[in-house]
Design an enzyme around this catalytic site. Structure first.
Site: not given
Length: 556
Positions: A318-319, A322, A350
């Site tokens: 997830h990170e 980003h 997101e």
């Protein structure tokens, strides 16, 4: 080495602060003089545009240093340094506030925004004007004393929220929440007097978005999710899916998983996805986050659970999503360190994290070609488990009281509830003291579960304690955007799912770089970016179709 770095940072801050003070004292040329404005034809406005860019680059440099101090506070700062760090960050924030509302910026904008000049500008320059005007209005229309009051209130409110959550007593936090709503309404009306305050709050995170637009999207989303969840629940109760439910719960029983090994796995996955470790770091923190000082310096963190490796793994993916967005921003002279090179919105940001976490990391192809082989390599105890086992375990649907623990099917309803409550707070239809009752009522109505106490209900999120109203919708808007972007990528990249199965994850970079990363804030809104990137309007229909098809195959 650390001393040299500290000296360099200190000297940089000192030079920039001195420069800002010199700018503040310098006489301001009357740029709005009518005679001067009439002469701004041809390329004679280019000098002013360049000056505006330099002013904004100085702001960006200081913002990067402020972010660096924030990262250090969460990752490496000694526990005794909190008070001094607060003073340092407060001083730097005050300098930035003065620079952002420098009257010189307003006067330059007044000239460049004339019709004759705008007619000669290209798409990038016009976007630069729009973003600079947006920022200048936000900071110049709110008095310093009101900003200071809000900052102090937010600091106190957070501490009270922590106490209220520990005691599971909303009444302790309620008076502070009321003050936060009041002060945010006041600030919103100063920024945009002719706009609904909650629309202004949303616009902080989602440019061009309004409560009415989100309500329409969420109503359609809710209408599709409620029957889908009911259908999946009924299927889970049947004998057909008994093995799935058993397997999903069983994976946690394979722990513990050594944290140091989990970190190695996450670094391996991050590199495979495309995170550039020469321009970034992966560290550990209590709460996973991504922070960027420049596309050449992006830091991410994750956290690890000894009993369940998936939390650290999926959090890292997830990170990294980003971080790829931040590392993928352009560093050209025309865009570097300018507002047009920043992420378009929190929803778009997101979308990038969820693109990699859900569309890739939670896909069957990923676990067949990347995930399962990697787990087998690093954890001997997992070698008997098949890719299908991992895939089913990662993709469980189970109603939860806690937003951050929710699966991708039920998660949007957590966001819908928060949006409805926030809107009610700002339009006056919901009173602060009634929030626990309204919260619980919606959880029963939408998710069929009732929080047993305030800590697991209305006090579970920290957002409101910091005055962050209008942020929650970005999470689900991001999920919708990610789904549409992946569908568009499948049209552009032949045999994309087979490439994922082979582990060729970077095959997606050119598509994302062209459609999202390098577009920065040139499009005016997430709606515009989605239309540009996919040819379709931003809609919940593709998202609902994706959820229905995926989870019906798993459960029905």
């Amino acid at each position: 080495k650390l001393q040299n770095t500290s000296t360099m940072v200190y000297n940089t801050i000192t030079s920039l602060v001195r420069l800002s003070l010199q700018l503040a004292k310098a006489p301001i040329f009357a740029l709005t003089n009518s005679t001067f404005r009439k002469s701004m034809t041809g390329q004679r406005w280019a000098t002013l545009y360049d000056e505006l860019c330099e002013l904004r680059r100085e702001i960006s440099s200081l913002e990067g240093l402020l972010n660096l101090a924030d990262w250090d506070q969460q990752v490496g700062m000694p526990t005794g340094g909190g008070e001094a760090r607060a003073r340092q960050m407060g001083a730097l924030t005050a300098v930035l506030a003065r620079m952002r509302k420098d009257p010189k910026i307003g006067e330059i904008l007044a000239v460049l925004e004339t019709e004759e000049v705008r007619n000669e500008m290209d798409e990038m320059q016009l976007a630069m004007l729009r973003e600079c005007r947006r920022s200048f209005n936000k900071y110049s229309r709110v008095p310093d004393d009101l900003i200071r009051e809000e900052t102090e209130l937010s600091s106190m409110s957070y501490n009270i929220w922590v106490e209220a959550r520990e005691k599971s007593d909303f009444s302790l936090f309620a008076p502070y929440l009321q003050q936060l709503v009041d002060i945010r309404r006041k600030i919103a009306l100063l920024i945009a007097p002719d706009r609904e305050p909650y629309d202004t709050e949303i616009d902080q995170y989602e440019k061009g978005m309004s409560a009415a637009r989100i309500e329409a999207i969420f109503n359609e989303l809710k209408a599709g999710l409620l029957p889908l969840i009911k259908k999946l629940d009924e299927a889970k109760e049947s004998h057909v899916s008994e093995a799935l439910a058993e397997d999903s719960d069983h994976l946690k029983n394979y722990g513990p998983f050594d944290v140091a090994v989990q970190e190695e796995v996450c670094k391996h996955i991050a590199e495979k996805i495309g995170f550039d470790f020469e321009k970034g770091q992966l560290n550990t923190s209590v709460h996973p986050f991504t922070i960027s000082y420049h596309p050449t310096d992006v830091r991410i963190t994750s956290r690890y659970d000894e009993e369940y490796f998936a939390e650290g793994l999926m959090g890292a993916i997830h990170e990294v999503g980003h971080a790829l967005y931040e590392q993928g921003r352009k560093c050209t002279d025309e865009m570097d360190d300018l507002p047009i090179n920043e992420a378009l919105s929190m929803g778009v940001h997101e979308s990038q994290s969820l693109f990699w976490e859900r569309m890739i990391g939670q896909s069957a192809e990923f676990w067949e070609g990347v995930g399962a082989p990697l787990m087998h390599e690093y954890f001997d105890k997992l070698k008997p488990l098949s890719p299908s086992f991992f895939y089913k375990s990662i993709n469980r649907m189970q109603r939860s009281l806690i937003r951050v623990s929710a699966d991708e099917v039920t998660y949007p309803l957590h966001i819908v509830i928060r949006f409805e409550l926030e809107r009610g707070l700002f339009d006056g239809s919901i009173k602060v003291e009634d929030l626990p009752r309204e919260w619980n009522r919606r959880y029963v109505e939408y998710l069929g579960i009732e929080p047993p106490n305030d800590a697991e209900g209305v006090l579970q999120d920290s957002h409101w304690s910091g005055g962050c109203f209008g942020y929650f919708p970005s999470y689900t808007l991001g999920a919708m955007i990610a789904t549409q972007l992946f569908a568009a990528a499948q049209q552009c990249i032949p045999n994309l799912k087979e490439e994922i199965r082979k582990g060729n994850l970077r095959v997606l970079h050119p598509f994302l770089r062209e459609k999202v990363w390098e577009r920065g804030s040139i499009p005016p809104s997430a709606d515009a970016l989605v239309k540009e990137a996919t040819g379709e309007e931003l809609s919940c229909k593709p998202f609902l179709q994706y959820l229905d098809e995926k989870y019906s195959r798993l459960y029905c």
